[in-house]
Design a protein around this motif. Structure first.
Motif, PDB file in Angstrom:
ATOM      1  N   GLY A 171       0.812  -1.217   0.000  1.00 56.54           N
ATOM      2  CA  GLY A 171       0.000   0.000   0.000  1.00 56.54           C
ATOM      3  C   GLY A 171       0.845   1.266   0.000  1.00 56.54           C
ATOM      4  O   GLY A 171       0.520   2.248  -0.656  1.00 56.54           O
ATOM      5  N   LEU A 172       1.946   1.218   0.734  1.00 52.47           N
ATOM      6  CA  LEU A 172       2.848   2.371   0.795  1.00 52.47           C
ATOM      7  C   LEU A 172       3.549   2.574  -0.540  1.00 52.47           C
ATOM      8  O   LEU A 172       3.689   3.705  -1.008  1.00 52.47           O
ATOM      9  N   LEU A 173       3.966   1.481  -1.163  1.00 55.58           N
ATOM     10  CA  LEU A 173       4.608   1.582  -2.479  1.00 55.58           C
ATOM     11  C   LEU A 173       3.644   2.165  -3.507  1.00 55.58           C
ATOM     12  O   LEU A 173       4.016   3.025  -4.303  1.00 55.58           O
ATOM     13  N   LYS A 174       2.414   1.709  -3.481  1.00 51.20           N
ATOM     14  CA  LYS A 174       1.401   2.210  -4.419  1.00 51.20           C
ATOM     15  C   LYS A 174       1.150   3.698  -4.176  1.00 51.20           C
ATOM     16  O   LYS A 174       1.051   4.478  -5.113  1.00 51.20           O
ATOM     17  N   PHE A 175       1.060   4.080  -2.889  1.00 47.77           N
ATOM     18  CA  PHE A 175       0.847   5.484  -2.553  1.00 47.77           C
ATOM     19  C   PHE A 175       1.980   6.349  -3.093  1.00 47.77           C
ATOM     20  O   PHE A 175       1.750   7.386  -3.721  1.00 47.77           O
ATOM     21  N   CYS A 176       3.227   5.912  -2.859  1.00 41.65           N
ATOM     22  CA  CYS A 176       4.390   6.672  -3.328  1.00 41.65           C
ATOM     23  C   CYS A 176       4.423   6.750  -4.852  1.00 41.65           C
ATOM     24  O   CYS A 176       4.699   7.810  -5.419  1.00 41.65           O
ATOM     25  N   TYR A 177       4.145   5.649  -5.512  1.00 43.87           N
ATOM     26  CA  TYR A 177       4.120   5.627  -6.974  1.00 43.87           C
ATOM     27  C   TYR A 177       3.079   6.610  -7.499  1.00 43.87           C
ATOM     28  O   TYR A 177       3.361   7.404  -8.403  1.00 43.87           O
ATOM     29  N   ASN A 178       1.873   6.573  -6.927  1.00 41.41           N
ATOM     30  CA  ASN A 178       0.798   7.476  -7.365  1.00 41.41           C
ATOM     31  C   ASN A 178       1.144   8.936  -7.090  1.00 41.41           C
ATOM     32  O   ASN A 178       0.857   9.818  -7.902  1.00 41.41           O
ATOM     33  N   LEU A 179       1.762   9.197  -5.941  1.00 38.52           N
ATOM     34  CA  LEU A 179       2.152  10.565  -5.598  1.00 38.52           C
ATOM     35  C   LEU A 179       3.200  11.093  -6.569  1.00 38.52           C
ATOM     36  O   LEU A 179       3.112  12.237  -7.029  1.00 38.52           O
ATOM     37  N   MET A 180       4.175  10.263  -6.915  1.00 34.28           N
ATOM     38  CA  MET A 180       5.202  10.692  -7.873  1.00 34.28           C
ATOM     39  C   MET A 180       4.599  10.915  -9.256  1.00 34.28           C
ATOM     40  O   MET A 180       4.940  11.888  -9.935  1.00 34.28           O
ATOM     41  N   ALA A 181       3.676  10.064  -9.680  1.00 35.69           N
ATOM     42  CA  ALA A 181       3.021  10.226 -10.978  1.00 35.69           C
ATOM     43  C   ALA A 181       2.199  11.514 -10.998  1.00 35.69           C
ATOM     44  O   ALA A 181       2.217  12.263 -11.981  1.00 35.69           O
ATOM     45  N   GLU A 182       1.493  11.785  -9.906  1.00 36.25           N
ATOM     46  CA  GLU A 182       0.690  13.011  -9.808  1.00 36.25           C
ATOM     47  C   GLU A 182       1.596  14.243  -9.850  1.00 36.25           C
ATOM     48  O   GLU A 182       1.271  15.242 -10.511  1.00 36.25           O
ATOM     49  N   THR A 183       2.727  14.181  -9.172  1.00 34.42           N
ATOM     50  CA  THR A 183       3.672  15.298  -9.165  1.00 34.42           C
ATOM     51  C   THR A 183       4.249  15.540 -10.552  1.00 34.42           C
ATOM     52  O   THR A 183       4.349  16.686 -11.003  1.00 34.42           O
ATOM     53  N   ARG A 184       4.636  14.467 -11.252  1.00 32.67           N
ATOM     54  CA  ARG A 184       5.163  14.614 -12.621  1.00 32.67           C
ATOM     55  C   ARG A 184       4.127  15.264 -13.536  1.00 32.67           C
ATOM     56  O   ARG A 184       4.452  16.147 -14.336  1.00 32.67           O
ATOM     57  N   GLU A 185       2.877  14.842 -13.425  1.00 31.80           N
ATOM     58  CA  GLU A 185       1.810  15.406 -14.259  1.00 31.80           C
ATOM     59  C   GLU A 185       1.598  16.887 -13.932  1.00 31.80           C
ATOM     60  O   GLU A 185       1.415  17.710 -14.812  1.00 31.80           O
ATOM     61  N   TYR A 186       1.623  17.232 -12.651  1.00 28.72           N
ATOM     62  CA  TYR A 186       1.473  18.626 -12.231  1.00 28.72           C
ATOM     63  C   TYR A 186       2.581  19.486 -12.833  1.00 28.72           C
ATOM     64  O   TYR A 186       2.330  20.572 -13.359  1.00 28.72           O
ATOM     65  N   ILE A 187       3.821  18.990 -12.760  1.00 24.33           N
ATOM     66  CA  ILE A 187       4.969  19.722 -13.296  1.00 24.33           C
ATOM     67  C   ILE A 187       4.814  19.920 -14.805  1.00 24.33           C
ATOM     68  O   ILE A 187       5.046  21.002 -15.332  1.00 24.33           O
ATOM     69  N   ARG A 188       4.411  18.872 -15.513  1.00 28.38           N
ATOM     70  CA  ARG A 188       4.202  18.990 -16.967  1.00 28.38           C
ATOM     71  C   ARG A 188       3.074  19.969 -17.281  1.00 28.38           C
ATOM     72  O   ARG A 188       3.208  20.835 -18.148  1.00 28.38           O
ATOM     73  N   HIS A 189       1.965  19.846 -16.557  1.00 27.57           N
ATOM     74  CA  HIS A 189       0.795  20.693 -16.801  1.00 27.57           C
ATOM     75  C   HIS A 189       1.104  22.173 -16.562  1.00 27.57           C
ATOM     76  O   HIS A 189       0.644  23.033 -17.304  1.00 27.57           O
ATOM     77  N   LYS A 190       1.883  22.459 -15.538  1.00 27.90           N
ATOM     78  CA  LYS A 190       2.213  23.852 -15.185  1.00 27.90           C
ATOM     79  C   LYS A 190       3.373  24.417 -15.997  1.00 27.90           C
ATOM     80  O   LYS A 190       3.653  25.609 -15.919  1.00 27.90           O
ATOM     81  N   GLY A 191       4.068  23.576 -16.759  1.00 27.90           N
ATOM     82  CA  GLY A 191       5.181  24.062 -17.568  1.00 27.90           C
ATOM     83  C   GLY A 191       6.446  24.323 -16.775  1.00 27.90           C
ATOM     84  O   GLY A 191       7.315  25.085 -17.194  1.00 27.90           O
ATOM     85  N   ILE A 192       6.593  23.679 -15.632  1.00 27.18           N
ATOM     86  CA  ILE A 192       7.775  23.841 -14.795  1.00 27.18           C
ATOM     87  C   ILE A 192       8.897  22.985 -15.383  1.00 27.18           C
ATOM     88  O   ILE A 192       8.676  21.848 -15.770  1.00 27.18           O
ATOM     89  N   LYS A 193      10.096  23.546 -15.442  1.00 27.20           N
ATOM     90  CA  LYS A 193      11.235  22.847 -16.039  1.00 27.20           C
ATOM     91  C   LYS A 193      12.345  22.650 -15.009  1.00 27.20           C
ATOM     92  O   LYS A 193      12.662  23.566 -14.246  1.00 27.20           O
ATOM     93  N   LYS A 194      12.942  21.460 -14.998  1.00 24.89           N
ATOM     94  CA  LYS A 194      14.073  21.172 -14.117  1.00 24.89           C
ATOM     95  C   LYS A 194      15.356  21.601 -14.810  1.00 24.89           C
ATOM     96  O   LYS A 194      15.599  21.273 -15.961  1.00 24.89           O
ATOM     97  N   LEU A 195      16.159  22.381 -14.103  1.00 20.19           N
ATOM     98  CA  LEU A 195      17.453  22.826 -14.599  1.00 20.19           C
ATOM     99  C   LEU A 195      18.546  22.107 -13.821  1.00 20.19           C
ATOM    100  O   LEU A 195      18.266  21.408 -12.848  1.00 20.19           O
TER     101      LEU A 195
END
Length: 64
Positions: free
Chosen positions: A5-29
Motif C-alpha cells: 500500500g505504501l509503495l502504491k501510494f508513493c508511486y501514485n504521488l510521484m506520478a501526480e507530481t510529474r503530471e502537475y509539473i508537466r501541466h504547469k510548464g515547470i522545467k528542471k534545470l
C-alpha cells in the motif's frame, strides 16, 4: 519489508507530481527549477508570505 500500500501510494504521488509539473510548464534545470512567469510581473510561487514563513521558522526554532 515495505507494505504494498505504501509503495502504491508513493508511486501514485510521484506520478501526480510529474503530471502537475508537466501541466504547469515547470522545467528542471541543472541548478534548480524554472517556473513559467511573465517578466516584470510579480508572481507568487507559494500561498505562504515571506513574513508568515519567517514567523513560523522563528517559532519552530524556539524549541531548539
Amino acid at each position: 519489508m515495505t507494505e504494498p500500500g505504501l509503495l502504491k501510494f508513493c508511486y501514485n504521488l510521484m506520478a501526480e507530481t510529474r503530471e502537475y509539473i508537466r501541466h504547469k510548464g515547470i522545467k528542471k534545470l541543472k541548478d534548480g527549477w524554472a517556473f513559467p512567469v511573465q517578466q516584470g510581473v510579480a508572481t507568487p510561487l507559494s500561498k505562504v508570505s515571506n513574513r508568515d514563513f519567517s514567523v513560523a521558522m522563528l517559532k519552530d526554532g524556539e524549541g531548539d
